[in-house]
Design a protein around this motif. Structure first.
Motif, short mmCIF file in Angstrom:
data_model
loop_
_atom_site.label_atom_id
_atom_site.label_comp_id
_atom_site.label_asym_id
_atom_site.label_seq_id
_atom_site.Cartn_x
_atom_site.Cartn_y
_atom_site.Cartn_z
N GLU A 211 37.26 -9.28 -18.99
CA GLU A 211 37.27 -10.15 -17.81
C GLU A 211 36.38 -11.38 -18.06
OE1 GLU A 211 37.21 -9.29 -13.02
OE2 GLU A 211 35.97 -8.05 -14.30
N VAL A 212 36.76 -12.52 -17.49
CA VAL A 212 35.91 -13.71 -17.52
C VAL A 212 35.44 -13.94 -16.09
CG1 VAL A 212 35.75 -16.15 -18.12
CG2 VAL A 212 37.29 -14.67 -19.39
N LEU A 213 34.17 -13.64 -15.85
CA LEU A 213 33.60 -13.72 -14.50
C LEU A 213 32.82 -15.01 -14.34
CD1 LEU A 213 32.97 -12.36 -11.75
CD2 LEU A 213 30.93 -11.38 -12.83
N GLY A 214 33.24 -15.85 -13.41
CA GLY A 214 32.51 -17.07 -13.11
C GLY A 214 31.52 -16.82 -11.98
N ILE A 215 30.35 -17.45 -12.07
CA ILE A 215 29.34 -17.32 -11.02
C ILE A 215 28.98 -18.73 -10.57
CG2 ILE A 215 27.06 -16.43 -10.40
CD1 ILE A 215 27.32 -14.42 -12.68
N ILE A 216 29.21 -19.03 -9.28
CA ILE A 216 28.96 -20.37 -8.75
C ILE A 216 27.98 -20.30 -7.60
CG2 ILE A 216 31.21 -21.24 -9.46
CD1 ILE A 216 32.19 -20.90 -6.59
N GLY A 217 27.39 -21.43 -7.27
CA GLY A 217 26.43 -21.52 -6.18
C GLY A 217 25.53 -22.72 -6.39
N LYS A 218 24.87 -23.15 -5.33
CA LYS A 218 23.97 -24.29 -5.42
C LYS A 218 22.74 -23.94 -6.24
CE LYS A 218 23.30 -26.97 -1.85
NZ LYS A 218 24.00 -28.19 -2.27
N ASN A 219 22.00 -24.97 -6.68
CA ASN A 219 20.74 -24.73 -7.36
C ASN A 219 19.84 -23.88 -6.47
OD1 ASN A 219 21.44 -26.25 -9.58
ND2 ASN A 219 20.59 -28.15 -8.77
N GLY A 220 19.25 -22.84 -7.05
CA GLY A 220 18.36 -21.97 -6.28
C GLY A 220 19.07 -20.80 -5.62
N ALA A 221 20.39 -20.66 -5.87
CA ALA A 221 21.14 -19.56 -5.24
C ALA A 221 20.85 -18.22 -5.89
CB ALA A 221 22.64 -19.86 -5.30
N GLY A 222 20.28 -18.22 -7.11
CA GLY A 222 19.96 -16.98 -7.80
C GLY A 222 20.82 -16.71 -9.02
N LYS A 223 21.66 -17.67 -9.42
CA LYS A 223 22.59 -17.47 -10.54
C LYS A 223 21.85 -17.19 -11.85
CE LYS A 223 24.45 -21.54 -10.25
NZ LYS A 223 23.47 -22.11 -9.30
#
Length: 422
Positions: free
Chosen positions: A76-88
């Motif tokens: 699987e290719v899992l993308g993780i998105i979110g604003k700066n500081g979201a915890g990525k």
């Protein structure tokens, strides 16, 4: 059909104490120990603020991550998105075992190769070739295995001319090229990649994305990919997780999760304002007290700007350097990461004082889309001071055209041009 789970996060949380290295004071450590030997819960797990970087909290403790649960299947290719500081990035560091979770656990099967920031795992005094062998050894590979791949690694990185030069003399782009090549070709079962590919040029980004597709589809290996480039995430990933303030906001198909994320209130931030310089956005050189797309919309929805409106971008900035003349600029990007244009200049900003600076984007210029402002600050001789990739986000819509059920005009911009009929 039984799922082939290669990575699993169970109730993962990560707590930090602001302003401290480690867990905090000796008294706090003793208190934890006293609770532990009596079989009681860590008392500091009951306190702490949500990880919202835009507000001043009431506690010295902050939860960078809270109750993260998900599974990843092999291939699987899992993308993780979110604003700066979201915890990525914190999540990736825990998955890569760079840091440990405060609570919860990570279960994985197979070797994990991480590319979390420029030069991760590289020794500056060693040559590129020596670092390839060093990284391979860290991944548990034999010298013979590494040697069988080294020609492919060097060719893919494009650093052949400098491969026997110490890495400390490499540019950031060269370092990323070599680091990615090492991580991709030394065949880990799980490849973890943070936003570092943004440092490379367009040609290398295209090669890297192609290689990641080969890794997942052709070789059945797993990729975890963090990026602000929504086009790359949508193209590459088979599944996407969105994050907000340390928690999972959405999990599902790339198109749906990206769409939900872009339309969420957690994503859109058209104005920021801070009541004190301590809380303001920035660093030791630059503080941004206020930034906004100020003009009133011609629609009832205040968060949307009509294409026929002038767009005012305004900042109140405190220059904390010793030089009163600094360079300020911004790039306007579509939400999928395409740069529409850039603008900037050199301005007099008295040290220690608030400078009000603004510029205007003309009406009937931008097309229907969601846009982000990436601002940057340099000294007069162009030494970097501060930058923010997600300073503001705003949406532009053609209200008249939308109400008439007509489609979107093609292109990133749509200026009103003068036509002549003879």
């Amino acid at each position: 059909m039984k799922k082939d789970i290669i990575l699993k996060a169970e109730n993962v949380s990560k707590q930090y104490r602001l302003g401290q290295v480690g867990t905090g004071t000796l008294a706090h450590d003793l208190n934890r120990w006293w609770h532990q030997i009596r079989g009681k819960e860590n008392p500091y797990l009951k306190i702490g603020d949500v990880n919202d970087r835009s507000t001043k909290g009431t506690s010295d403790y902050v939860w960078a991550l809270q109750n993260i649960n998900f599974e990843v299947e092999r291939g699987e290719v899992l993308g993780i998105i979110g604003k700066n500081g979201a915890g990525k990035s914190t999540l990736l560091k825990i998955l890569s075992k760079v840091t440990a979770p405060t609570t919860g656990s990570i279960k994985s099967r197979g070797r994990i190769a991480s590319l979390l920031e420029v030069g991760t795992g590289f020794h500056g005094e060693m040559t590129g070739r020596e670092n390839i062998f060093l990284n391979g050894a860290i991944l548990g590979m034999t010298k013979k295995e590494i040697a069988s791949k080294i020609d492919e690694i060097i060719e893919f990185s494009g650093c052949e001319r400098y491969i026997d030069t110490p890495v400390k003399r490499y540019s950031s782009g060269m370092t990323v090229r070599l680091a990615f090549a090492v991580a991709a070709f030394l065949e880990p079962e799980i490849l973890v990649i943070d936003e570092v590919l943004a440092v490379g040029d367009a040609e290398f980004q295209k090669k890297a994305i192609g290689k990641m597709q080969d890794i997942s589809k052709g070789q059945g290996r797993t990729v975890l990919f963090v990026s602000h480039n929504m086009a790359a995430v949508e193209t590459l990933c088979t599944r996407v997780i969105s994050m907000h303030n340390g928690s999972i906001f959405g999990d599902g198909s790339p198109t749906k999760i990206i769409s939900d994320y872009l339309q969420s209130s957690s994503f859109s931030e058209r104005k920021i304002s801070f009541d004190s310089i301590e809380n303001a956005k920035g660093n030791k050189d630059i503080k941004i007290m206020y930034a906004a797309i100020e003009n009133a919309s011609t629609t009832d929805k205040d968060e949307i700007i009509d294409v026929a409106s002038l767009i005012d971008f305004r900042m109140k900035v405190v220059n904390q350097t010793e030089n009163e003349r600094i360079s300020i600029g911004f790039d306007l990007l579509t939400i999928k990461g395409d740069v529409v244009f850039g603008s900037g200049g050199k301005f007099d900003c008295p040290t220690g004082e608030t400078t009000d600076i603004s510029c205007q984007i003309p009406a009937n210029f931008l097309n229907d889309d969601v846009y982000q402002i990436h601002c940057y600050f340099f000294t007069e001789d162009m030494r970097p001071l501060f930058h923010d990739e997600e300073l503001l986000t705003f949406e532009v819509k053609d209200i008249k055209r939308e109400s008439g059920y007509l489609g979107k005009v093609n292109g990133m911009i749509r200026p009103q041009l003068d036509w002549t009929v003879k």
